[in-house]
Structure formats: structure tokens, C-alpha cells
Write a protein that holds these residues in place. Structure first.
Motif, PDB file in Angstrom:
ATOM      1  N   THR A  57     -44.438 -14.833 -52.058  1.00  0.00           N
ATOM      2  CA  THR A  57     -43.115 -14.346 -52.444  1.00  0.00           C
ATOM      3  C   THR A  57     -42.926 -14.446 -53.945  1.00  0.00           C
ATOM      4  O   THR A  57     -42.814 -13.441 -54.634  1.00  0.00           O
ATOM      5  N   TYR A 106     -43.155 -20.090 -41.960  1.00  0.00           N
ATOM      6  CA  TYR A 106     -41.885 -20.379 -41.312  1.00  0.00           C
ATOM      7  C   TYR A 106     -42.119 -21.070 -39.974  1.00  0.00           C
ATOM      8  O   TYR A 106     -43.127 -20.848 -39.301  1.00  0.00           O
ATOM      9  N   MET A 110     -37.313 -14.234 -39.674  1.00  0.00           N
ATOM     10  CA  MET A 110     -37.647 -14.137 -41.088  1.00  0.00           C
ATOM     11  C   MET A 110     -38.677 -13.041 -41.339  1.00  0.00           C
ATOM     12  O   MET A 110     -38.659 -12.394 -42.390  1.00  0.00           O
ATOM     13  N   HIS A 111     -39.549 -12.790 -40.369  1.00  0.00           N
ATOM     14  CA  HIS A 111     -40.507 -11.695 -40.518  1.00  0.00           C
ATOM     15  C   HIS A 111     -39.784 -10.351 -40.543  1.00  0.00           C
ATOM     16  O   HIS A 111     -40.109  -9.471 -41.362  1.00  0.00           O
ATOM     17  N   LEU A 114     -38.844  -5.450 -47.872  1.00  0.00           N
ATOM     18  CA  LEU A 114     -39.920  -4.630 -48.436  1.00  0.00           C
ATOM     19  C   LEU A 114     -39.620  -3.143 -48.272  1.00  0.00           C
ATOM     20  O   LEU A 114     -39.895  -2.339 -49.176  1.00  0.00           O
ATOM     21  N   ARG A 117     -36.691  -9.886 -41.506  1.00  0.00           N
ATOM     22  CA  ARG A 117     -35.966  -9.805 -42.779  1.00  0.00           C
ATOM     23  C   ARG A 117     -36.899  -9.437 -43.921  1.00  0.00           C
ATOM     24  O   ARG A 117     -36.521  -8.654 -44.808  1.00  0.00           O
ATOM     25  N   ARG A 118     -38.077  -9.982 -43.910  1.00  0.00           N
ATOM     26  CA  ARG A 118     -39.012  -9.678 -44.992  1.00  0.00           C
ATOM     27  C   ARG A 118     -39.451  -8.229 -44.949  1.00  0.00           C
ATOM     28  O   ARG A 118     -39.570  -7.563 -45.987  1.00  0.00           O
ATOM     29  N   GLU A 134     -41.290 -22.408 -51.267  1.00  0.00           N
ATOM     30  CA  GLU A 134     -41.211 -21.007 -50.880  1.00  0.00           C
ATOM     31  C   GLU A 134     -42.513 -20.579 -50.213  1.00  0.00           C
ATOM     32  O   GLU A 134     -43.585 -21.071 -50.570  1.00  0.00           O
TER      33      GLU A 134
END
Length: 396
Positions: free
Chosen positions: A283, A320, A328-329, A336, A331-332, A279
Motif C-alpha cells: 500500500t 488482514y 477489506m479485499h 483501485l 474495499r481495496r 500497514e
């Protein structure tokens, strides 16, 4: 006008027998009425339809032996939600562990103290000097400086050349075998491709100069890998950097068991990263510890047969891959933001509930249902607006 209805005798059944019993004669209307009805059916447990007339047919064959009724669902069609030919789970075959020759084990080599080599070299040099004086080839100035007696010399004959060869060989053999052992370093010795032992001694020592020496670093070492391909728990591509702490435990196997033990260790780490999900850092903290322990166990098991001792394999950075980093950035950031909104909403609801409860419990106001709803709505809007202004205010 009369009409005649023709019916199939197979569906109606045999004609009714004349009434001979003591009971009342059946009404003819019922029998006629039955001729216009649809065929009656009997349903058994297996939902099989049986015509009524087959139950009363006179058969000459003896009745078959009664069989237990089948269950209501005797079989299912393929594709109805269940697989008819499901295979049994096959146990995964165990992967054979790498191994080297069992005879290839580290053992100490035979060496002598450095003083023996110095003495042998000095004797050889002295023999050459004496032979030169004996042959009369020493320059006069050198003889006067060394204080040698005057000697005409016998010349360079076979005897002198033989002594020269022996003394020179002794000197070369003595001085050529001198070696210096250092702490944390070892020598792996071999003669004509055969392993002759390992030297872990320190200081000045004499080793047979005919042996091939290979220096091996046996200190505790750490290696920071380059970004290697990996994946997280969902299979998203990552680039992970690991820190490996290891050392050479068996110098014979590490040097002779594989072509290059450092390259072998690097390949083991890369293979372990392909099997263990990693991971991204920041995270979940516990996942990094679990991944590190699993990587350490796998790499240590693969590297032990070649004489390497692995203490830890820890991922120090995981990012990533470039092809999925932007998605993915986003999505993160969305996750948040959703977590922040949920936290703010929970805080606002708690504040509204606390305010309304205090007002009603202390008897400051008396509210009915409508007034309570209006108050809750106004307080919620006020608290949310206040928190939004505070978050967007610069320097807050």
C-alpha cells in the motif's frame, strides 16, 4: 356609549406632572395614546429587559455604585456547544523501564588452559596405576606388557586406599574440568546459585567441574516470528510477521535476569506490535519503514535491560485478519477501480482538449459554441469507447 379601559398603574407609571415649563404644553392625545400602547422596554448590552417606569421611580435608598456592563454573552448554558467544566489535559505517566539487579553484570570467569587439566588427569591416572602396582593387584600379563619390575605387593591397606582416593580425585578433577570453547558460544558459570563469571574463550580449557555451566549463543541471530495480532492506522485487525535481528550482549543478565530471554524477546515484539500501526505491504512503502523504525526503537528499549541487543524489527508480511479479509479485499478492489477510472477520465479529457485545440488553432475548422460542445461530446464518447474495448480485449 362610553367605555372605560382599566390599566395597571404599575405598567403605566405615575401620573404626569402639571406643565410648568416655558415650552408648549404637550398634546393630550399623545398621553392618551400612550395608555393603549404596549410597555416600552430598553435593552442593555447583556440583553436584559428593563421596564421604562423603573427608571423614573423615586427611591429613597441611595443609588448603588455603577458597575461595568457585563459582556453580551456572560455565560453559556451547558450543552450549547461549549463545555463549562472542561478538564485540563493530564500528562501521561511515564512507564517505568524494566530493570534487573545492578550487580548482575557480565564479568570474565577464571579458567585454566586445557593442558593443566590434562596434566592433572594424567597424574591422577598414573597415581592409581602406581598404587595398584604397590598393592600388588596388577595382573602379571599387564605387568609384563608394561615392563614393571616384579613386586610381591604390600596388599590393600589404609595407605593404599588413601592414595587411591587422592589419585582418583585428582584424575577426575583434571579430566572432568576439561571443556571446549567454540566461536559464538559462551559459558555462564554458577556455584550454588551464585554467578561466578562468563567464559568466552575458544579452544580447550579447564573449568572447575563443581561449577554449573550454561551454554549461551552469543552470535548474531535472526528470528522470523509467527503471525501476531496487529492493527493498521484505522484500527483494522491484521496478522503481521516480523523479522528480528538480535544477539545476546550481556550473558549474565540474559541468562539470570529473566527465565527465558527468547520468550521475553517474543513478548516484547508482540507488545510493540499492539502499539504501532502496521500497514499491509504493497500500500504505502514509507509507512513500512516508519513502522520498522518505531518497532526497533521500542523493542530495543525493552530488551536492553536484560542484556539483549536488538538491531532491527521489520514487518515482512502483514495480512488482514480472517474476519475482515473479505471486506477489506472488496474495499481495496473498489479503490483501485476508482483510481483507474479517474486516470482514464483524465487521459480522455486531455486527449479531447488537445484535439479540439489543434483543430481550432490551425484553422482547419471554425466552430461556434454549439458545434464545439457537440464535437467535444463525440470525441469523449469515441475515446472512452476505444479505451474500454482495448482494456477488455484479451491479450492486450
Amino acid at each position: 356609549m362610553s367605555t372605560t379601559s382599566s390599566t395597571d398603574p404599575a405598567l403605566i407609571g405615575p401620573p404626569a406632572a402639571p406643565h410648568t415649563g416655558p415650552g408648549p404644553e404637550p398634546e393630550p392625545g399623545r398621553a392618551a395614546e400612550g395608555g393603549h400602547r404596549s410597555v416600552r422596554l430598553i435593552h442593555n448590552e447583556a440583553t436584559t429587559e428593563i421596564p421604562v417606569h423603573l427608571l423614573f421611580r423615586d427611591d429613597l435608598d441611595p443609588a448603588p455604585a455603577p458597575s461595568p456592563p457585563r459582556p453580551a454573552v456572560a455565560g453559556r448554558r451547558p450543552g450549547a456547544g461549549e463545555r463549562t467544566g472542561a478538564r485540563r489535559p493530564v500528562a501521561a505517566r511515564s512507564r517505568p523501564a524494566p530493570s534487573v539487579s545492578p550487580e548482575l553484570r557480565e564479568r570474565p570467569a577464571r579458567v585454566l588452559p586445557g593442558a593443566a587439566g590434562v596434566a592433572a588427569g594424567a597424574c591422577g591416572a598414573a597415581g592409581c596405576a602406581v598404587t595398584s602396582w604397590w598393592a600388588g593387584v596388577v595382573p602379571p600379563l599387564a605387568a609384563e606388557a608394561l615392563g614393571l619390575p616384579a613386586y610381591a605387593g604390600a596388599g590393600l591397606g589404609p595407605a593404599q586406599w588413601a592414595v587411591y582416593a587422592a589419585a582418583g580425585a585428582l584424575g577426575l578433577f583434571g579430566f572432568g574440568g576439561l571443556a571446549r570453547g567454540r566461536t559464538g558460544r559462551a559459558w555462564v558459570l554458577g556455584l550454588f546459585g551464585r554467578y561466578r563469571g562468563t567464559v568466552r574463550r575458544t579452544g580447550l580449557m579447564w573449568v572447575n567441574p563443581l561449577l554449573l555451566r550454561r551454554r549461551v549463543d552469543v552470535r548474531l541471530r535472526h528470528w522470523r516470528s509467527e503471525p501476531m495480532p496487529a492493527a493498521d492506522g484505522n484500527g483494522v485487525a491484521l496478522r503481521a510477521v516480523t523479522l528480528v535481528v538480535w544477539r545476546v550482549r550481556d550473558t549474565a543478565r540474559a541468562t539470570l535476569g529473566v527465565e527465558d530471554h527468547e520468550t521475553y524477546l517474543r513478548e516484547c515484539v508482540e507488545a510493540a506490535l499492539a502499539r504501532v500501526p502496521v500497514e499491509p505491504l504493497g500500500t504505502v512503502r514509507s509507512s513500512a519503514d516508519v513502522a520498522g523504525e518505531t518497532l526497533t526503537r521500542l523493542v530495543a528499549a525493552d530488551a536492553a535491560p536484560v542484556g539483549l541487543e536488538v538491531f532491527s524489527v521489520r514487518p515482512v508480511r502483514a495480512e488482514y485478519a480472517p474476519e475482515v479479509a473479505a471486506e477489506m479485499h472488496r474495499r481495496r478492489i473498489a479503490a483501485l477501480d476508482a483510481a483507474q477510472r479517474a486516470s482514464v477520465l483524465t487521459s480522455v479529457v486531455d486527449s479531447v482538449e488537445d484535439t479540439v485545440t489543434r483543430l481550432t488553432m490551425r484553422g482547419l475548422v471554425e466552430l461556434d459554441d454549439y458545434e464545439r460542445k457537440v464535437l467535444v461530446k463525440d470525441l469523449t464518447v469515441a475515446f472512452c469507447a476505444g479505451r474500454g474495448d482495448r482494456e477488455h480485449r484479451p491479450g492486450s
